[in-house]
Design a protein around this motif. Structure first.
Motif, PDB file in Angstrom:
ATOM      1  N   ASN A  19      29.190  50.984  40.059  1.00 41.21           N
ATOM      2  CA  ASN A  19      28.875  49.727  40.725  1.00 41.21           C
ATOM      3  C   ASN A  19      29.556  48.538  40.048  1.00 41.21           C
ATOM      4  O   ASN A  19      29.335  48.285  38.871  1.00 41.21           O
ATOM      5  N   VAL A  20      30.400  47.826  40.780  1.00 42.12           N
ATOM      6  CA  VAL A  20      31.053  46.623  40.255  1.00 42.12           C
ATOM      7  C   VAL A  20      30.626  45.449  41.123  1.00 42.12           C
ATOM      8  O   VAL A  20      30.683  45.518  42.346  1.00 42.12           O
ATOM      9  N   GLU A  21      30.154  44.372  40.478  1.00 40.63           N
ATOM     10  CA  GLU A  21      29.721  43.196  41.229  1.00 40.63           C
ATOM     11  C   GLU A  21      30.945  42.424  41.722  1.00 40.63           C
ATOM     12  O   GLU A  21      31.935  42.288  40.987  1.00 40.63           O
ATOM     13  N   PRO A  22      30.891  41.870  42.937  1.00 36.76           N
ATOM     14  CA  PRO A  22      32.011  41.076  43.442  1.00 36.76           C
ATOM     15  C   PRO A  22      32.405  39.942  42.490  1.00 36.76           C
ATOM     16  O   PRO A  22      33.591  39.697  42.270  1.00 36.76           O
ATOM     17  N   SER A  23      31.397  39.291  41.903  1.00 37.17           N
ATOM     18  CA  SER A  23      31.692  38.167  40.993  1.00 37.17           C
ATOM     19  C   SER A  23      32.483  38.641  39.770  1.00 37.17           C
ATOM     20  O   SER A  23      33.403  37.961  39.302  1.00 37.17           O
ATOM     21  N   ALA A  24      32.140  39.834  39.268  1.00 34.35           N
ATOM     22  CA  ALA A  24      32.836  40.383  38.096  1.00 34.35           C
ATOM     23  C   ALA A  24      34.283  40.720  38.449  1.00 34.35           C
ATOM     24  O   ALA A  24      35.207  40.509  37.640  1.00 34.35           O
ATOM     25  N   LEU A  25      34.474  41.214  39.680  1.00 40.41           N
ATOM     26  CA  LEU A  25      35.827  41.575  40.110  1.00 40.41           C
ATOM     27  C   LEU A  25      36.686  40.315  40.288  1.00 40.41           C
ATOM     28  O   LEU A  25      37.861  40.278  39.916  1.00 40.41           O
ATOM     29  N   ASN A  26      36.059  39.281  40.818  1.00 44.15           N
ATOM     30  CA  ASN A  26      36.747  38.003  40.999  1.00 44.15           C
ATOM     31  C   ASN A  26      37.188  37.440  39.642  1.00 44.15           C
ATOM     32  O   ASN A  26      38.321  36.977  39.476  1.00 44.15           O
ATOM     33  N   LYS A  27      36.276  37.509  38.660  1.00 48.23           N
ATOM     34  CA  LYS A  27      36.573  37.039  37.292  1.00 48.23           C
ATOM     35  C   LYS A  27      37.729  37.825  36.685  1.00 48.23           C
ATOM     36  O   LYS A  27      38.614  37.270  36.044  1.00 48.23           O
ATOM     37  N   TYR A  28      37.684  39.137  36.875  1.00 50.57           N
ATOM     38  CA  TYR A  28      38.722  40.021  36.338  1.00 50.57           C
ATOM     39  C   TYR A  28      40.098  39.626  36.899  1.00 50.57           C
ATOM     40  O   TYR A  28      41.079  39.523  36.161  1.00 50.57           O
ATOM     41  N   CYS A  29      40.156  39.396  38.208  1.00 47.27           N
ATOM     42  CA  CYS A  29      41.425  39.008  38.829  1.00 47.27           C
ATOM     43  C   CYS A  29      41.886  37.638  38.325  1.00 47.27           C
ATOM     44  O   CYS A  29      43.064  37.447  37.999  1.00 47.27           O
ATOM     45  N   PHE A  30      40.928  36.719  38.203  1.00 50.32           N
ATOM     46  CA  PHE A  30      41.251  35.360  37.748  1.00 50.32           C
ATOM     47  C   PHE A  30      41.789  35.389  36.312  1.00 50.32           C
ATOM     48  O   PHE A  30      42.757  34.692  35.975  1.00 50.32           O
ATOM     49  N   ALA A  31      41.172  36.238  35.489  1.00 49.48           N
ATOM     50  CA  ALA A  31      41.604  36.376  34.093  1.00 49.48           C
ATOM     51  C   ALA A  31      43.035  36.926  34.028  1.00 49.48           C
ATOM     52  O   ALA A  31      43.751  36.718  33.041  1.00 49.48           O
ATOM     53  N   ASN A  32      43.435  37.638  35.093  1.00 51.29           N
ATOM     54  CA  ASN A  32      44.793  38.171  35.166  1.00 51.29           C
ATOM     55  C   ASN A  32      45.698  37.284  36.039  1.00 51.29           C
ATOM     56  O   ASN A  32      46.685  37.746  36.614  1.00 51.29           O
ATOM     57  N   ASN A  33      45.314  35.987  36.111  1.00 55.05           N
ATOM     58  CA  ASN A  33      46.101  34.984  36.843  1.00 55.05           C
ATOM     59  C   ASN A  33      46.333  35.313  38.322  1.00 55.05           C
ATOM     60  O   ASN A  33      47.394  35.053  38.862  1.00 55.05           O
ATOM     61  N   LEU A  34      45.299  35.917  38.918  1.00 57.91           N
ATOM     62  CA  LEU A  34      45.370  36.188  40.358  1.00 57.91           C
ATOM     63  C   LEU A  34      44.242  35.431  41.045  1.00 57.91           C
ATOM     64  O   LEU A  34      43.072  35.560  40.666  1.00 57.91           O
ATOM     65  N   ILE A  35      44.593  34.643  42.032  1.00 57.59           N
ATOM     66  CA  ILE A  35      43.555  33.932  42.776  1.00 57.59           C
ATOM     67  C   ILE A  35      43.379  34.646  44.117  1.00 57.59           C
ATOM     68  O   ILE A  35      44.326  34.760  44.903  1.00 57.59           O
ATOM     69  N   LEU A  36      42.194  35.165  44.318  1.00 56.56           N
ATOM     70  CA  LEU A  36      41.921  35.918  45.541  1.00 56.56           C
ATOM     71  C   LEU A  36      41.669  34.967  46.706  1.00 56.56           C
ATOM     72  O   LEU A  36      40.976  33.965  46.553  1.00 56.56           O
ATOM     73  N   ASN A  37      42.230  35.290  47.861  1.00 54.92           N
ATOM     74  CA  ASN A  37      41.857  34.501  49.046  1.00 54.92           C
ATOM     75  C   ASN A  37      41.005  35.329  50.008  1.00 54.92           C
ATOM     76  O   ASN A  37      40.627  34.880  51.066  1.00 54.92           O
ATOM     77  N   HIS A  38      40.717  36.572  49.596  1.00 59.95           N
ATOM     78  CA  HIS A  38      39.826  37.414  50.413  1.00 59.95           C
ATOM     79  C   HIS A  38      39.198  38.462  49.483  1.00 59.95           C
ATOM     80  O   HIS A  38      39.892  39.159  48.760  1.00 59.95           O
ATOM     81  N   LEU A  39      37.864  38.517  49.497  1.00 61.23           N
ATOM     82  CA  LEU A  39      37.143  39.513  48.690  1.00 61.23           C
ATOM     83  C   LEU A  39      35.861  39.871  49.434  1.00 61.23           C
ATOM     84  O   LEU A  39      34.964  39.051  49.563  1.00 61.23           O
ATOM     85  N   VAL A  40      35.803  41.093  49.938  1.00 63.23           N
ATOM     86  CA  VAL A  40      34.612  41.523  50.690  1.00 63.23           C
ATOM     87  C   VAL A  40      34.183  42.898  50.188  1.00 63.23           C
ATOM     88  O   VAL A  40      35.010  43.800  50.030  1.00 63.23           O
ATOM     89  N   LEU A  41      32.876  43.034  49.923  1.00 61.10           N
ATOM     90  CA  LEU A  41      32.323  44.338  49.558  1.00 61.10           C
ATOM     91  C   LEU A  41      31.810  44.981  50.837  1.00 61.10           C
ATOM     92  O   LEU A  41      30.939  44.441  51.511  1.00 61.10           O
ATOM     93  N   LYS A  42      32.370  46.115  51.202  1.00 58.44           N
ATOM     94  CA  LYS A  42      31.947  46.828  52.413  1.00 58.44           C
ATOM     95  C   LYS A  42      31.041  47.983  52.004  1.00 58.44           C
ATOM     96  O   LYS A  42      31.462  48.847  51.236  1.00 58.44           O
ATOM     97  N   LYS A  43      29.825  47.947  52.496  1.00 59.59           N
ATOM     98  CA  LYS A  43      28.903  49.050  52.172  1.00 59.59           C
ATOM     99  C   LYS A  43      28.666  49.898  53.398  1.00 59.59           C
ATOM    100  O   LYS A  43      28.585  49.394  54.508  1.00 59.59           O
ATOM    101  N   LEU A  44      28.505  51.179  53.168  1.00 60.49           N
ATOM    102  CA  LEU A  44      28.142  52.071  54.270  1.00 60.49           C
ATOM    103  C   LEU A  44      26.646  51.952  54.504  1.00 60.49           C
ATOM    104  O   LEU A  44      25.871  51.879  53.560  1.00 60.49           O
ATOM    105  N   SER A  45      26.243  51.960  55.738  1.00 60.46           N
ATOM    106  CA  SER A  45      24.810  52.000  56.024  1.00 60.46           C
ATOM    107  C   SER A  45      24.318  53.403  55.681  1.00 60.46           C
ATOM    108  O   SER A  45      25.113  54.329  55.508  1.00 60.46           O
TER     109      SER A  45
END
Length: 297
Positions: free
Chosen positions: A261-287
């Motif tokens: 399990n990875v939180e969206p906020s943690a993934l966003n931080k990880y990308c930002f720390a690697n000088n990547l600014i995300l313009n789309h980030l969606v967690l898709k869960k299966l019902s």
């Protein structure tokens, strides 16, 4: 530590060539609502029949209440409805429950209380034959609750009911659970398990496909969709993530699966720390439905 009400270990049941229950193990802790989920013929009813001593097992074992009681003693602390309710048609709801009390040596004082739980107090003096199918099922639940069981076992409790009847039974199950009674129910309805259960055991052809909490089952499978200006670098960066399972580009988005399990906020931080600014980030869960279909395909 929660006490274990029922422990099933390596249970098998064969009928000739049919392996109806194949190595089923399950621990039922006090205070939870367990669903045994599976299509018809998956071994749900057979498993319940074995622990209720109405079906003989082929091999394996089960223990009630941490093994402190013999099965026949333990079953006095269990309430169960495993077939169509069997009451006398010309007797009233109250008279039918009085008869159950007489047979089981239970004080009549419980009758009013249990009729209240299932919402039949106003119909206690109506004859059973005048009841709708949903009301008959609710009376059966009241009957199973008369001895204040520690666990209530229900086999397909909403089978054959109309939407209103289904809704009423589910509300009653939630109410009983909220009062501290442990519940084990068999169902082929996903919706039922998702709405009322905390834990789920998925069976197919007598085998366990999943055993755990409903929340974990829903959270377990999911993936992220990501986009950034530099898609190539984004893909490379994601593939270097310590928890990555797989990632690939499809239709202008990167689809990433993680091992845990990875939180969206943690993934966003990880990308930002690697000088990547995300313009789309969606967690898709299966019902639960999609999960179930994926499991039982």
């Amino acid at each position: 530590m929660k006490s274990t009400i029922l422990s099933i270990k390596n249970l098998h049941k064969r009928y000739g060539k049919i392996h109806a229950v194949n190595d089923v193990s399950l621990d039922i802790q006090k205070g939870n609502v367990y669903g045994i989920l599976g299509p018809n013929g998956s071994g749900k009813s057979t498993t319940l029949g074995i622990v209720l001593n109405v079906v003989n097992k082929t091999s394996g074992e089960y223990h009630w209440f941490d093994g402190t009681l013999e099965t026949h003693q333990a079953l006095k602390k269990v309430g169960a409805i495993i077939e169509r309710p069997n009451f006398y048609p010309y007797m009233t709801a109250k008279e039918n429950l009085e008869l159950v009390c007489k047979i089981k040596g239970i004080n009549y004082s419980k009758i009013e209380e249990k009729l209240e739980v299932v919402g039949l107090s106003d119909r206690k003096n109506s004859k059973f034959k005048t009841f709708s199918l949903g009301m008959k099922q609710r009376l059966a639940i009241a009957s199973a609750l008369l001895n204040d069981p520690e666990i209530l076992i229900l086999d397909e409790p909403t089978n054959g009911l109309d939407p209103q009847g289904i809704h009423q039974i589910r509300d009653i199950i939630k109410l009983i659970a909220s009062q501290g009674t442990t519940i084990l129910l068999a169902s082929h309805l996903l919706d039922e398990v998702e709405k009322v259960c905390s834990h789920v055991l998925v069976l197919r052809y007598g085998e366990i496909l999943y055993n755990g909490t409903v929340d974990d089952m829903i959270a377990h499978e999911g993936h992220f969709e990501l986009q950034a200006e530099d898609m190539e670098r984004l893909l490379q960066t994601l593939l270097e993530h310590p928890d990555i399972d797989k990632a690939s580009e499809a239709e202008g988005k990167i689809i990433a699966y993680f091992k845990r399990n990875v939180e969206p906020s943690a993934l966003n931080k990880y990308c930002f720390a690697n000088n990547l600014i995300l313009n789309h980030l969606v967690l898709k869960k299966l019902s639960l439905e999609e999960q179930f279909l994926a499991l039982t395909q």
